[in-house]
Design an enzyme around this catalytic site. Structure first.
Site, short mmCIF file in Angstrom:
data_model
loop_
_atom_site.label_atom_id
_atom_site.label_comp_id
_atom_site.label_asym_id
_atom_site.label_seq_id
_atom_site.Cartn_x
_atom_site.Cartn_y
_atom_site.Cartn_z
N ASP A 263 -6.50 8.38 13.83
CA ASP A 263 -6.89 7.47 12.77
C ASP A 263 -6.90 8.27 11.47
O ASP A 263 -6.71 9.49 11.45
CB ASP A 263 -8.27 6.83 13.09
CG ASP A 263 -8.47 5.54 12.31
OD1 ASP A 263 -9.31 4.72 12.73
OD2 ASP A 263 -7.77 5.33 11.30
C1 GLC Z 1 -8.39 2.90 9.07
C2 GLC Z 1 -8.79 2.20 10.35
C3 GLC Z 1 -7.66 1.92 11.30
C4 GLC Z 1 -6.39 1.64 10.50
C5 GLC Z 1 -6.03 2.94 9.79
C6 GLC Z 1 -4.75 2.79 8.96
O1 GLC Z 1 -9.31 3.90 8.76
O2 GLC Z 1 -9.83 2.82 11.10
O3 GLC Z 1 -8.03 0.82 12.13
O4 GLC Z 1 -5.36 1.22 11.37
O5 GLC Z 1 -7.07 3.42 8.97
O6 GLC Z 1 -4.96 1.91 7.91
#
Ligand code: GLC
Length: 710
Positions: A263
């Site tokens: 993430d």
């Molecule tokens: C965010 C979220 C995740 C998302 C990622 C990309 O922090 O936790 O669910 O897909 O970043 O945007």
């Protein structure tokens, strides 16, 4: 590209090129505004380096991505195409209801259809991968991301995970209108201590495997192409560098051989967790754990090559990770067509098509949940109806993860009512503090539609609350409206279950509207005026108050179970101030007319080795409208080598019934569905006494006992 050609490509890449393939940056690094979905980050890199990375976060638009692909491939030493990944969680330009609502549809086919149409729009816009489905089990509505999950139950979330993956990916991700799916957030991100986002989780091995891992396992079984690691820790180790979780459980036990992506800056954040000494240590731990792509940190970019050159890191680990990324690009057909089906012509043909608009409206109707109705619903077209509350005219009801939604197309409840009942005599009071004159007008109406709750702003990532009570302004508005007109239908908007005991006690009718998306209010208006029969069922329990959280129907007896009596009982497991059960339980929801269930019939009372018991009920629609009924099967294993829940959802069949029609619904009970993680974490069933129920929601008492032979 053939596999041996791909192998030769990998062999021909330099260390630097391989490391860059494992980096994902948002559009801001390419001279675009970028869709920022995390904290700002500054990395030291040369102007060309972003163009040599392997994938891009959060960009979309056919023309834009064709141009960006050209710019990136021109800088790639081997011309390797980039992957474009974005958060198309529940729709691209057409936002469908948020996932907690999709779960409340209790209908896997509906979920698959939503994902399929979302994929069509996203693929036309040049997106290759969506960061969806989010299948984290959610049992604590203090956590803002409940809206993004399909609910509290392992079985329902598993059913939805399979359906959503199938909808996004189809049977071949290289086909037009399909995208690769990324199940997230691995694992148990929905169980942060105190409901506070990004906090640690403290769950035992049995709970992890019995409840929280099952939906991810289902997504892997459905062939999901990517898995995203979660921000939280499990067993005091951040998921992103948790080798046991990623290599032993995900890749070993579950057999996942696709791409694992961190993430947003989750590798870099292991320094904050305090489990990595520096970025090089974080990079080493993450790659050794099996995390392939480093999203929005410069740990891999700044350290992997040096660690390998200094003999600190095995180059084989780098090759493995790059290989998985190249295989994914090849499965999408990007080496042959780097744009896939992203084109302005496709965008024009697909985006916001009639099929998307029809589904957006239907999904709004089929995911809203009728919680209470004293008979005031459905409303007649002829009466004078007050439509009260700011939310009735708020377009911010598409969900906080509808980054790409065309909000100019969002239909508010007010506009939906005017479209569904064009000759309606509506009095619109679009504020939360009506004047005395407005209250007088409300007082003389035949009925009131009152909207309370939350729009999309206070839910979503990082939007945790300690108190899930309905806000005081809306409570006051409800009291005022009820004092001048008792015929009030309350719509509760929001991305999380809110505690609404006062409304439940006094309102003649209540609809959980969730965040219905671009066109969902049309579906809700269809319900209110009887054009559609409500059929939604709660995917997540609605508690009396924050103090009951986390809560789920699938609780345990404890050594001192409370007897079936109201009120506080001393020296047993209960509260002095509220009941143990929620205000409205998982699986609950009303329709116009009632689905009547016959007693359960069993083909046998003993399940013999290798045998099957058929459990059947007759379900009758006693109302005057066609009905869609989610027939639910729950089972309890009365005794086990570990304590077992008082009941677990084990089957779900959607049946459509014409007025006064009866259908027989049957479930096959076999040994595999009774398996659980025993005292030694073996996934087995154990002989003994069981109870099964078939009914309308998780509180059904329509059950029978049966025995399993040793
Ligand atoms: C965010 C979220 C995740 C998302 C990622 C990309 O922090 O936790 O669910 O897909 O970043 O945007």
């Amino acid at each position: 590209m053939k596999t041996d050609e791909l192998q030769r490509l990998l062999e021909d890449m330099t260390l630097e090129e391989k490391a860059e393939q494992l980096v994902q940056l948002h559009g801001g690094f390419f001279g675009d505004v970028g869709t920022i979905t995390g904290p700002a980050a500054e990395f030291s890199m040369d102007a060309d380096q972003p163009y040599r990375t392997g994938s891009v976060l959060g960009e979309a638009g056919a023309e834009h991505l064709r141009d960006l692909q050209d710019r990136m491939m021109a800088k790639q030493p081997h011309g390797i195409p980039a992957l474009f990944m974005a958060d198309v969680i529940h729709g691209y330009k057409t936002a469908f209801p948020v996932p907690i609502a999709i779960g409340s549809g209790f209908d896997a086919e509906l979920a698959e259809e939503i994902a399929s149409l979302a994929a069509e729009e996203a693929a036309a816009a040049g997106v290759h991968v969506t960061f969806s489905p989010m299948v984290d089990l959610v049992r604590d509505s203090r956590w803002g991301r409940c809206m993004e999950s399909t609910g509290e139950d392992p079985y329902l979330n598993s059913l939805m995970a399979k359906a959503l993956v199938k909808g996004f990916q189809g049977d071949d991700v290289s086909k037009p209108g399909k995208v690769a799916a990324c199940v997230k957030h691995f694992a148990a991100y929905g169980a942060p201590v105190a409901g506070r986002d990004y906090n640690v989780t403290e769950i035992c091995e049995h709970t992890l495997f019995e409840d929280y891992l099952k939906p991810y396992r289902a997504a892997v079984e459905a062939g999901v192409k990517l898995v995203m690691t979660a921000f939280n820790t499990i067993d005091r180790k951040p998921c992103t560098t948790n080798k046991r979780l990623l290599r032993d459980v995900l890749r070993g036990d579950m057999g996942f051989d696709g791409v694992v992506i961190s993430d947003y800056n989750a590798i870099g954040e292991t320094l904050n967790h305090g489990s990595s000494y520096d970025k090089a240590d974080a990079a080493k731990k993450a790659l050794e754990a099996g995390c392939d792509i480093d999203m929005m940190s410069d740990c891999y970019l700044g350290s992997v090559v040096r660690l390998i050159r200094e003999g600190e890191l095995d180059e084989k680990l780098l090759d493995e990770a790059v290989w998985r990324v190249l295989v994914l690009k090849n499965e999408l057909g990007l080496f042959e067509n780097p744009y896939k089906d992203g084109s302005p012509e496709n965008e024009k043909r697909v985006i916001f098509s009639e099929r998307h608009r029809e589904l957006g409206r239907r999904a709004g109707a089929e995911t809203a949940v009728l919680l209470k109705n004293n008979g005031i619903l459905p409303l007649g077209d002829s009466g004078k109806i007050a439509v009260v509350g700011e939310l009735t005219q708020d377009t911010r009801i598409v969900g906080s993860w509808s980054i790409f939604a065309d909000t100019s197309k969002t239909v508010t409840l007010k506009n939906a009512l005017c479209e569904v009942v064009p000759n309606g005599k509506f009095v619109f009071v679009g504020n939360d503090d009506p004047t005395d004159e407005e209250m007088a007008e409300i007082g003389v109406c035949d009925a009131v539609i009152l909207a309370v709750g939350e729009n999309e702003i206070p839910t979503g990532e990082s939007m945790s609350v300690a108190d899930i009570s309905l806000n005081k302004a809306h409570l006051r508005l409800f009291e005022r409206v009820m004092s001048c007109n008792k015929n009030t239908v309350v719509l509760v908007f929001g991305g999380r279950p809110l505690a609404i005991p006062e409304i439940a006690e006094k309102a003649p009718a209540i609809v959980e509207a969730w965040l219905p998306g671009t066109l969902g209010c049309l579906g809700i208006a269809d319900i209110l005026f009887g054009k559609k029969n409500p059929c939604g069922r709660l995917s997540m329990s609605i508690p009396y108050c924050s103090g009951q959280l986390p809560i789920s129907y699938s609780q345990f007896m404890t050594g001192r179970p409370k007897p079936k009596t109201d009120g506080f009982v001393r020296y047993v497991s209960n509260y002095m101030d509220v009941p143990n059960h929620p205000l409205y339980p998982f699986g609950y929801g009303l329709s116009y007319g009632e689905a009547k269930y016959s007693p359960v019939r069993l083909s046998a009372d003993v399940l013999k080795k290798g045998g099957v018991i058929t459990a059947s009920v007759d379900v009758t629609n006693d109302g005057g409208m066609e009905m869609k009924e989610a027939v639910q099967l729950y089972i309890r294993d009365v005794k086990g080598s570990v304590v077992r829940p008082v009941r677990e959802l084990k089957g779900l069949k959607t049946v459509r019934l014409m007025p006064h029609e009866t259908k027989t619904v049957s479930f096959e009970i076999d040994e595999p569905m009774l398996r659980f993680y025993d005292a030694d974490m073996n996934f087995v069933s154990e002989p003994g006494e069981f109870v099964l129920w078939i009914g309308h929601d998780s509180g059904t008492e329509n059950g029978r006992g049966f025995r399993v032979e040793g």
